[in-house]
Design a protein around this motif. Structure first.
Motif, mmCIF file in Angstrom:
data_model
loop_
_atom_site.group_PDB
_atom_site.id
_atom_site.type_symbol
_atom_site.label_atom_id
_atom_site.label_comp_id
_atom_site.label_asym_id
_atom_site.label_seq_id
_atom_site.Cartn_x
_atom_site.Cartn_y
_atom_site.Cartn_z
ATOM 1 N N PRO A 182 0.824 -1.218 0.000
ATOM 2 C CA PRO A 182 0.000 0.000 0.000
ATOM 3 C C PRO A 182 0.859 1.269 0.000
ATOM 4 O O PRO A 182 1.904 1.317 0.644
ATOM 5 C CB PRO A 182 -0.783 -0.107 1.306
ATOM 6 N N LYS A 183 0.403 2.271 -0.744
ATOM 7 C CA LYS A 183 1.136 3.538 -0.838
ATOM 8 C C LYS A 183 0.468 4.581 0.056
ATOM 9 O O LYS A 183 -0.757 4.664 0.088
ATOM 10 C CB LYS A 183 1.134 4.016 -2.300
ATOM 11 N N GLY A 184 1.268 5.382 0.737
ATOM 12 C CA GLY A 184 0.730 6.415 1.624
ATOM 13 C C GLY A 184 0.432 7.677 0.839
ATOM 14 O O GLY A 184 1.340 8.424 0.470
ATOM 15 N N TRP A 190 -12.455 6.173 -9.519
ATOM 16 C CA TRP A 190 -11.404 7.046 -9.015
ATOM 17 C C TRP A 190 -10.432 6.204 -8.228
ATOM 18 O O TRP A 190 -10.608 4.987 -8.120
ATOM 19 C CB TRP A 190 -11.976 8.202 -8.184
ATOM 20 N N MET A 191 -9.406 6.807 -7.714
ATOM 21 C CA MET A 191 -8.375 6.078 -6.982
ATOM 22 C C MET A 191 -8.017 6.884 -5.744
ATOM 23 O O MET A 191 -8.258 8.089 -5.698
ATOM 24 C CB MET A 191 -7.107 5.953 -7.846
ATOM 25 N N THR A 192 -7.405 6.221 -4.776
ATOM 26 C CA THR A 192 -6.942 6.943 -3.592
ATOM 27 C C THR A 192 -6.138 8.168 -4.040
ATOM 28 O O THR A 192 -6.318 9.272 -3.524
ATOM 29 C CB THR A 192 -6.044 6.024 -2.732
ATOM 30 N N GLU A 193 -5.291 7.962 -5.030
ATOM 31 C CA GLU A 193 -4.389 9.018 -5.502
ATOM 32 C C GLU A 193 -5.130 10.193 -6.147
ATOM 33 O O GLU A 193 -4.616 11.307 -6.179
ATOM 34 C CB GLU A 193 -3.416 8.445 -6.545
ATOM 35 N N THR A 194 -6.326 9.945 -6.704
ATOM 36 C CA THR A 194 -6.999 11.010 -7.453
ATOM 37 C C THR A 194 -7.809 11.936 -6.540
ATOM 38 O O THR A 194 -8.271 12.977 -6.989
ATOM 39 C CB THR A 194 -7.939 10.462 -8.553
ATOM 40 N N GLY A 216 -9.415 -3.978 -17.136
ATOM 41 C CA GLY A 216 -8.712 -4.664 -16.053
ATOM 42 C C GLY A 216 -7.565 -3.799 -15.590
ATOM 43 O O GLY A 216 -7.292 -2.740 -16.157
ATOM 44 N N ARG A 217 -6.915 -4.233 -14.539
ATOM 45 C CA ARG A 217 -5.674 -3.573 -14.153
ATOM 46 C C ARG A 217 -4.641 -3.922 -15.211
ATOM 47 O O ARG A 217 -4.683 -5.023 -15.765
ATOM 48 C CB ARG A 217 -5.189 -4.155 -12.833
ATOM 49 N N ASP A 218 -3.679 -3.055 -15.420
ATOM 50 C CA ASP A 218 -2.648 -3.354 -16.419
ATOM 51 C C ASP A 218 -2.079 -4.760 -16.214
ATOM 52 O O ASP A 218 -1.889 -5.504 -17.162
ATOM 53 C CB ASP A 218 -1.500 -2.337 -16.329
HETATM 54 MG MG MG Z 1 -3.882 1.490 -7.050
#
Ligand code: MG
Ligand code: ATP
Length: 569
Positions: A214-216, A349-353, A446-448
């Protein structure tokens, strides 16, 4: 009849906050956001003030802000009450030395206290770090260590999973009851709001961990207009709405669309404590008269597999539903239309967006199988391997023109990772693969990493999974590419069965034929394995295809090794 789209219900569309997608180019403007937000005279702001205090100042103090139930007992809070409680909590934090930019972690079950402490941390100028209640020690350690958490609010049960010796940055920990008692002394104190710059940190969220560690993701106060405006137009909150988001604030959906977007729009928010329980969920909708309901495909599929249970409840209050986190199978949308007489609006959307980027509006036509269209003002593209845009209907990398209001500020102390999201020609790369049709509707493939190359063809797991769950016996499906000497990969499906179904001779072959005749011969899984349950991410309930694949490869390796042993014994 061919099922390709569902028109908007006329009565609902007429009331929608967004009347026309086609004529709306820009919604994310500061002017637009500032019409709604009351910035402090200094030009600084605070997200928690805008969520709660502003409504009290504008005369809505008596409006219900929160309806809580854990099945056994209910609690109700008005905006004035929430202001009062979060003010007191923020004072405790400030008195204890919490400063702008400090990380205050919150490790509490889904409860009013969890929401209030998040807001209080932000009122005090800190960065709130909500942790999902089901995290065990390793998950807690990894996150608190990574961003050097300094403060923690938890309870007597969850505290047992906090590895204090491993988090030397931690200055103070409160038990929520003790914290609440400390707040009593600030009964008549002034407002504790710390006014902030738009670049000051607000929230840190760790991604779901579907593809790896997981990325913070750090979001700054500047995310606010994104929350406000998507809340207004996508959640489509009105003053008489009762809004329920089922996820815990430990997942970004549970905070952005569980706390901030609805409260910025003055919604009455429902919290249900405890786990998924089909009966309890249906009864909650009936009892509270929920009008807008935000959940995830996995939850909808679980309800679907409960069959006729919904008939025992009056669910007519629902105006529309929303989904996020995973591909939403068309079958689920058609099921919901039948049982709730309401549409599920997918959102991507994504956590990052930081907030929605691809959406469906209550006033617009939806195409089941598509995640919707770019939010007005956002440019979404499909790129080839050189990061150049592809024409309509071609499959490629799903990308977004950077920046937009909610875009993350940083990956916590990992500039290299942060930079890896952006191309030289101005695109943000999502890591997902998709196509966009001639009307601008985006279809997730799908995911890449999850795309399957089999016998020269490229297959997205989502399409196969969606076809599988159209079969009456299949509740959920996870599809992977299993390495194969001859074909590169073969398609393997892991499925769970719906209630009332059990495995019988020929069932898997019947399901295989079903996909073969209804989708395509090359997309039919060569192997189908019936399992009790599919592995899922803890916080967001996403099917972990990565893990399914890893387990499959390990199994193959073991088989090869034991063959070798037999031969060489
Ligand atoms: Mg992700
Ligand atoms: P990690 O980044 O740690 O691997 P994650 O990507 O699952 O985990 P999140 O930020 O929770 O973490 O999820 C974003 C991802 O979820 C998207 O990149 C996409 O793959 C998937 N997703 C989100 N919404 C949708 C949707 N409506 N349809 C299909 N997939 C979706």
């Amino acid at each position: 009849m061919e099922r390709t789209h569902i028109e908007a219900d006329k009565t609902i569309a007429k009331r929608a906050n967004l009347q026309s997608y086609e004529n709306t180019k820009e919604l994310f403007t500061w002017d637009h956001a500032l019409q709604e937000l009351s910035q402090a005279p200094s030009g600084k702001w605070n997200a928690a003030y805008e969520c709660i205090d502003r409504h009290v100042a504008e005369g809505y103090g008596d409006k219900k802000a929160l309806l809580f139930t854990d099945g056994d007992h209910d609690e109700t809070f008005t905006f004035a009450e929430v202001k009062h409680i979060t003010d007191g909590y923020a004072h405790v934090l400030k008195e204890s030395g919490v400063k702008v930019g400090d990380r205050v972690f919150i490790f509490l079950p889904k409860s009013p206290a969890c929401y209030f402490t998040i807001l209080a941390a932000i009122k005090a100028g800190a960065i709130a770090g909500p942790l999902f209640e089901a995290f065990m020690e390793d998950a807690v350690r990894e996150r608190m260590q990574d961003c050097e958490a300094q403060y923690l609010i938890t309870d007597e049960n969850l505290v047992k999973r906090v590895p204090f010796d491993d988090v030397p940055s931690l200055l103070k920990t409160w038990d929520i009851e003790e914290f609440d008692r400390e707040a009593q002394q600030y009964e008549d104190a002034d407002s504790p709001i710390v006014w902030l710059d738009e670049q000051d940190g607000m929230l840190i969220h760790y991604t779901s961990g579907s593809t790896g560690k997981p990325k913070g993701v750090l979001h700054a106060q500047k995310v606010l207009p994104h929350h406000l405006i998507t809340g207004k137009y996508v959640l489509d909150v009105h003053d008489d709405d009762v809004y329920w988001c089922t996820s815990h604030p430990g997942w970004v959906t549970g905070s952005v669309y569980g706390v901030f977007a609805p409260w910025l729009n003055r919604a009455t928010v429902v919290i249900h404590g405890g786990r998924f329980d089909a009966k309890e969920w249906y009864s909650l909708i009936e009892r509270f008269g929920v009008t807008i309901w935000y959940s995830a495909p996995t939850a909808f599929r679980m309800l679907m597999s409960e069959g006729d249970l919904y008939k025992d409840f009056n669910l007519t209050s629902l105006r529309h539903l929303l989904s996020v986190g995973e591909p939403l199978n068309p079958e689920v949308i058609y099921w919901a239309k039948d049982v709730f007489n309401a549409r599920i609006h997918d959102t991507w959307w994504m956590t990052e967006t930081g907030g929605h980027l691809i959406v469906n509006f209550p006033s617009a036509l939806i195409k089941p199988g598509s995640m919707g269209r770019a939010f007005p003002g956002v440019t979404v593209g499909i790129l080839d391997e050189n990061n150049e845009p592809l024409p309509a209907n071609e499959v490629g990398k799903l990308a977004v023109k950077a920046p937009w209001p909610g875009l993350m500020k940083e990956i916590w102390k990992n500039k290299e990772k942060f930079d890896s999201y952006f191309t030289d020609n101005g695109w943000y790369l999502s890591g997902d693969t998709a196509r966009i049709d001639e009307d601008g509707y985006v279809f997730f493939e799908g995911r890449d990493d999850d795309l399957i190359k089999t016998a020269g063809e490229q297959v997205g797991p989502f399409e196969v999974e969606s076809k599988l769950i159209e079969h009456p016996a299949v509740a959920e499906a996870g599809v992977i590419g299993k390495p194969d000497e001859l074909r590169g990969h073969i398609i393997k499906a892991f499925i769970t069965l719906r209630h009332g179904y059990s495995d019988y001779d020929g069932l898997t072959e019947e399901i295989r034929q079903f996909v073969k005749t209804k989708l395509a011969a090359h997309a039919a899984p060569r192997e189908i394995e019936i399992v009790e349950e599919l592995p899922k991410t803890k916080i967001s309930g996403k099917i972990l295809r990565r893990l399914l694949k890893q387990q499959e490869i390990e199994k193959m390796q073991k088989e090869v090794a034991s063959e070798w042993q037999k031969k060489n014994a």
